[in-house]
Design a protein around this motif. Sequence first.
Motif, PDB file in Angstrom:
ATOM      1  N   LEU A 170      -2.683  10.874  -1.177  1.00 35.75           N
ATOM      2  CA  LEU A 170      -3.432  12.108  -1.401  1.00 35.75           C
ATOM      3  C   LEU A 170      -3.054  12.730  -2.740  1.00 35.75           C
ATOM      4  O   LEU A 170      -3.909  13.275  -3.448  1.00 35.75           O
ATOM      5  CB  LEU A 170      -3.164  13.101  -0.270  1.00 35.75           C
ATOM      6  CG  LEU A 170      -3.735  12.744   1.102  1.00 35.75           C
ATOM      7  CD1 LEU A 170      -3.177  13.680   2.162  1.00 35.75           C
ATOM      8  CD2 LEU A 170      -5.265  12.798   1.092  1.00 35.75           C
ATOM      9  N   TYR A 171      -1.787  12.638  -3.099  1.00 33.42           N
ATOM     10  CA  TYR A 171      -1.341  13.124  -4.410  1.00 33.42           C
ATOM     11  C   TYR A 171      -1.902  12.256  -5.522  1.00 33.42           C
ATOM     12  O   TYR A 171      -2.415  12.755  -6.529  1.00 33.42           O
ATOM     13  CB  TYR A 171       0.184  13.111  -4.480  1.00 33.42           C
ATOM     14  CG  TYR A 171       0.895  14.228  -3.742  1.00 33.42           C
ATOM     15  CD1 TYR A 171       0.218  15.091  -2.881  1.00 33.42           C
ATOM     16  CD2 TYR A 171       2.259  14.421  -3.890  1.00 33.42           C
ATOM     17  CE1 TYR A 171       0.874  16.107  -2.207  1.00 33.42           C
ATOM     18  CE2 TYR A 171       2.932  15.434  -3.224  1.00 33.42           C
ATOM     19  CZ  TYR A 171       2.233  16.274  -2.384  1.00 33.42           C
ATOM     20  OH  TYR A 171       2.893  17.277  -1.726  1.00 33.42           O
ATOM     21  N   ARG A 172      -1.798  10.949  -5.364  1.00 40.41           N
ATOM     22  CA  ARG A 172      -2.246  10.027  -6.411  1.00 40.41           C
ATOM     23  C   ARG A 172      -3.744  10.181  -6.689  1.00 40.41           C
ATOM     24  O   ARG A 172      -4.187  10.056  -7.821  1.00 40.41           O
ATOM     25  CB  ARG A 172      -1.942   8.581  -6.005  1.00 40.41           C
ATOM     26  CG  ARG A 172      -0.450   8.227  -6.043  1.00 40.41           C
ATOM     27  CD  ARG A 172      -0.230   6.737  -5.793  1.00 40.41           C
ATOM     28  NE  ARG A 172       1.188   6.421  -5.924  1.00 40.41           N
ATOM     29  CZ  ARG A 172       2.048   6.320  -4.914  1.00 40.41           C
ATOM     30  NH1 ARG A 172       1.611   6.495  -3.664  1.00 40.41           N
ATOM     31  NH2 ARG A 172       3.305   6.034  -5.128  1.00 40.41           N
ATOM     32  N   GLN A 173      -4.504  10.454  -5.649  1.00 42.61           N
ATOM     33  CA  GLN A 173      -5.949  10.587  -5.807  1.00 42.61           C
ATOM     34  C   GLN A 173      -6.391  12.030  -6.051  1.00 42.61           C
ATOM     35  O   GLN A 173      -7.586  12.305  -6.113  1.00 42.61           O
ATOM     36  CB  GLN A 173      -6.647  10.026  -4.564  1.00 42.61           C
ATOM     37  CG  GLN A 173      -6.415   8.540  -4.353  1.00 42.61           C
ATOM     38  CD  GLN A 173      -7.209   7.996  -3.181  1.00 42.61           C
ATOM     39  OE1 GLN A 173      -8.325   8.437  -2.912  1.00 42.61           O
ATOM     40  NE2 GLN A 173      -6.654   7.032  -2.475  1.00 42.61           N
TER      41      GLN A 173
ATOM     42  N   ARG B 144      -4.357  20.265  -2.806  1.00 45.32           N
ATOM     43  CA  ARG B 144      -3.605  21.245  -3.569  1.00 45.32           C
ATOM     44  C   ARG B 144      -2.188  21.211  -3.032  1.00 45.32           C
ATOM     45  O   ARG B 144      -1.984  21.122  -1.810  1.00 45.32           O
ATOM     46  CB  ARG B 144      -4.197  22.646  -3.408  1.00 45.32           C
ATOM     47  CG  ARG B 144      -5.551  22.814  -4.055  1.00 45.32           C
ATOM     48  CD  ARG B 144      -5.986  24.262  -4.000  1.00 45.32           C
ATOM     49  NE  ARG B 144      -5.182  25.097  -4.879  1.00 45.32           N
ATOM     50  CZ  ARG B 144      -5.508  25.403  -6.138  1.00 45.32           C
ATOM     51  NH1 ARG B 144      -6.636  24.930  -6.660  1.00 45.32           N
ATOM     52  NH2 ARG B 144      -4.739  26.175  -6.869  1.00 45.32           N
ATOM     53  N   HIS B 145      -1.207  21.251  -3.932  1.00 41.70           N
ATOM     54  CA  HIS B 145       0.155  21.226  -3.407  1.00 41.70           C
ATOM     55  C   HIS B 145       1.043  22.181  -4.173  1.00 41.70           C
ATOM     56  O   HIS B 145       0.741  22.610  -5.284  1.00 41.70           O
ATOM     57  CB  HIS B 145       0.725  19.803  -3.390  1.00 41.70           C
ATOM     58  CG  HIS B 145       0.794  19.100  -4.696  1.00 41.70           C
ATOM     59  ND1 HIS B 145       1.954  18.960  -5.414  1.00 41.70           N
ATOM     60  CD2 HIS B 145      -0.168  18.469  -5.417  1.00 41.70           C
ATOM     61  CE1 HIS B 145       1.721  18.276  -6.505  1.00 41.70           C
ATOM     62  NE2 HIS B 145       0.436  17.963  -6.537  1.00 41.70           N
TER      63      HIS B 145
ATOM     64  N   ARG C  78       0.845  -1.191   0.000  1.00 42.86           N
ATOM     65  CA  ARG C  78       0.000   0.000   0.000  1.00 42.86           C
ATOM     66  C   ARG C  78       0.881   1.241   0.000  1.00 42.86           C
ATOM     67  O   ARG C  78       2.049   1.185   0.374  1.00 42.86           O
ATOM     68  CB  ARG C  78      -0.923   0.022   1.221  1.00 42.86           C
ATOM     69  CG  ARG C  78      -0.199   0.039   2.553  1.00 42.86           C
ATOM     70  CD  ARG C  78      -1.162  -0.116   3.723  1.00 42.86           C
ATOM     71  NE  ARG C  78      -0.472  -0.113   5.012  1.00 42.86           N
ATOM     72  CZ  ARG C  78      -0.235   0.985   5.729  1.00 42.86           C
ATOM     73  NH1 ARG C  78      -0.666   2.173   5.282  1.00 42.86           N
ATOM     74  NH2 ARG C  78       0.385   0.918   6.894  1.00 42.86           N
ATOM     75  N   SER C  79       0.305   2.327  -0.416  1.00 45.25           N
ATOM     76  CA  SER C  79       1.072   3.564  -0.474  1.00 45.25           C
ATOM     77  C   SER C  79       0.927   4.341   0.826  1.00 45.25           C
ATOM     78  O   SER C  79       0.040   4.071   1.644  1.00 45.25           O
ATOM     79  CB  SER C  79       0.609   4.421  -1.649  1.00 45.25           C
ATOM     80  OG  SER C  79      -0.738   4.797  -1.492  1.00 45.25           O
TER      81      SER C  79
ATOM     82  N   MET D 266      -2.167  20.969   0.969  1.00 42.31           N
ATOM     83  CA  MET D 266      -3.313  21.393   1.768  1.00 42.31           C
ATOM     84  C   MET D 266      -4.530  20.552   1.403  1.00 42.31           C
ATOM     85  O   MET D 266      -4.798  20.300   0.227  1.00 42.31           O
ATOM     86  CB  MET D 266      -3.633  22.870   1.538  1.00 42.31           C
ATOM     87  CG  MET D 266      -2.580  23.817   2.059  1.00 42.31           C
ATOM     88  SD  MET D 266      -3.120  25.546   1.928  1.00 42.31           S
ATOM     89  CE  MET D 266      -1.674  26.398   2.585  1.00 42.31           C
ATOM     90  N   TYR D 267      -5.262  20.154   2.448  1.00 46.19           N
ATOM     91  CA  TYR D 267      -6.454  19.324   2.291  1.00 46.19           C
ATOM     92  C   TYR D 267      -7.584  19.956   3.090  1.00 46.19           C
ATOM     93  O   TYR D 267      -7.387  20.491   4.179  1.00 46.19           O
ATOM     94  CB  TYR D 267      -6.169  17.918   2.822  1.00 46.19           C
ATOM     95  CG  TYR D 267      -7.367  16.993   2.820  1.00 46.19           C
ATOM     96  CD1 TYR D 267      -7.644  16.189   1.724  1.00 46.19           C
ATOM     97  CD2 TYR D 267      -8.218  16.926   3.924  1.00 46.19           C
ATOM     98  CE1 TYR D 267      -8.741  15.331   1.723  1.00 46.19           C
ATOM     99  CE2 TYR D 267      -9.312  16.078   3.936  1.00 46.19           C
ATOM    100  CZ  TYR D 267      -9.574  15.289   2.830  1.00 46.19           C
ATOM    101  OH  TYR D 267     -10.653  14.450   2.820  1.00 46.19           O
TER     102      TYR D 267
END
Length: 466
Positions: A75-78, A82-83, A68-69, A437-438
């Motif tokens: 969060l990046y993959r999905q 915003r980053h 698993r990641s 940021m999430y």
Amino acid sequence: MKRRDFLNTGVFAALGGALATTGCTPVVDAKKEPFKGKAKNIIFLVSDGMSVGTPTMADLLLQRKEGRSSQWMDLYRQNKVRHALMDTASADSLVTDSAAASSSWGGGVRVKNGSLNVGKNGENHKPILQKFKAAGKAVGCVTTVPITHATPAGFSVNMKHRNMQDKIADKYLELGFDVMMGGGLEYFNGTKRDDKKNILGDFKDKGFNVVQTKSQMTALQAGKPTLGVFTEGGLPYSVDQHSDEELQNKIPSLADMTSKAIALMQNNSNGFVLQVEGGRVDWAAHGNDAGALLYDQLAFDQAVEVAIKFAENRNDTLVIITTDHGNSNPGLIKSTKVDQKFDLLQSFKHSNEWVLHNIKKTDSPANVVERINYAHGYTISEEEAKTILKAYSKFDNGGLYNSYKLPFKQLAEIQENYISIFWSGMNHSADFVELAMYGVETEALPPLVKNTDLHNYMLQAAGVRV
């Protein structure tokens, strides 16, 4: 809120105007209606000293070990965050230390390395947790290093120098923040205080819950401010704690502290602001300690997961995930059988620190070979063991992160042949770093920011005008 509106408030005027060069706080027009922020709660997570290779390798390790990641990379993959990249310089150097870095977020102004929210002329810049506390929010910090260390202190206090940790502990007593948990017992029980005073009783007298074990922390109920100091110095490296049942039972993980801090503060009617620091990621990087680095990064990632789970079904929480600076720029470098070498990390039982602290001057090379094989699962040569032993005749007991001048560099250079992780040095770097940021109020994040921009970003996201 639209990104354009957020920019118009002045938060990121710094990227194109005088604020970038002067470090001044933008002027607020009192005639305008106050900004209505949606971020009732803010969770600010810092993997201290995290070069970009660190979350990369941690994610690869978790994929290969557990299929698993990591939470952060997932969060990046999905595409759930915003980053951006963040410029981390201090007032006097392209390469910041943690005090100036945290002060850039805490006070909103770049200060000299070593300083905590104190400018070049001695002026104090009010730290952000004091601002949020004055606005009625619950506030706190949790960390895997001393709670008086640079990163939590940069969010919390004004101090001429970061090394004044006993004075920082006194300031925490005065401020009465809601949750402060980590290591650094020696700055509270008198062991490393100039006045030799045990101030834990002072915290109790002021109405604090004071806890020193995981079970005491777990049993806490909301309603009183909390001080948790679980060890002298930093908490154990995760890779060492996972191999020691007593440490697992006695000392909470960063995720444990994060979960409890949220539970203690979440019912505040005005919300809460929590800083979470994986502080020993930085210490491991200083020591070129690959096992300690990656497993503490994964422990930080578990704290990220706690924060995301809290925020994901709400419309009132902003989660910020970042680092204060890079450190030593580790990377997995191509070599013969590089995948198999990297996979050895899956069975690491202990950190390089654990290995080196348990070697004695009188040990034979065979003893050293055996100890490293037990801790890491590979067998170095006797000549390599002699290189390590040679350093033990020169102990001088000095230094911030390597108090006994143990041969971390020598062991890391030997390790390169076995796990294929290489390092650029043993100190901070000037690299731009990851920022994500999430949740609510993420729309205004541009692709590249200065570290100081986050101070006003958080205030405006929460609708706090000062």
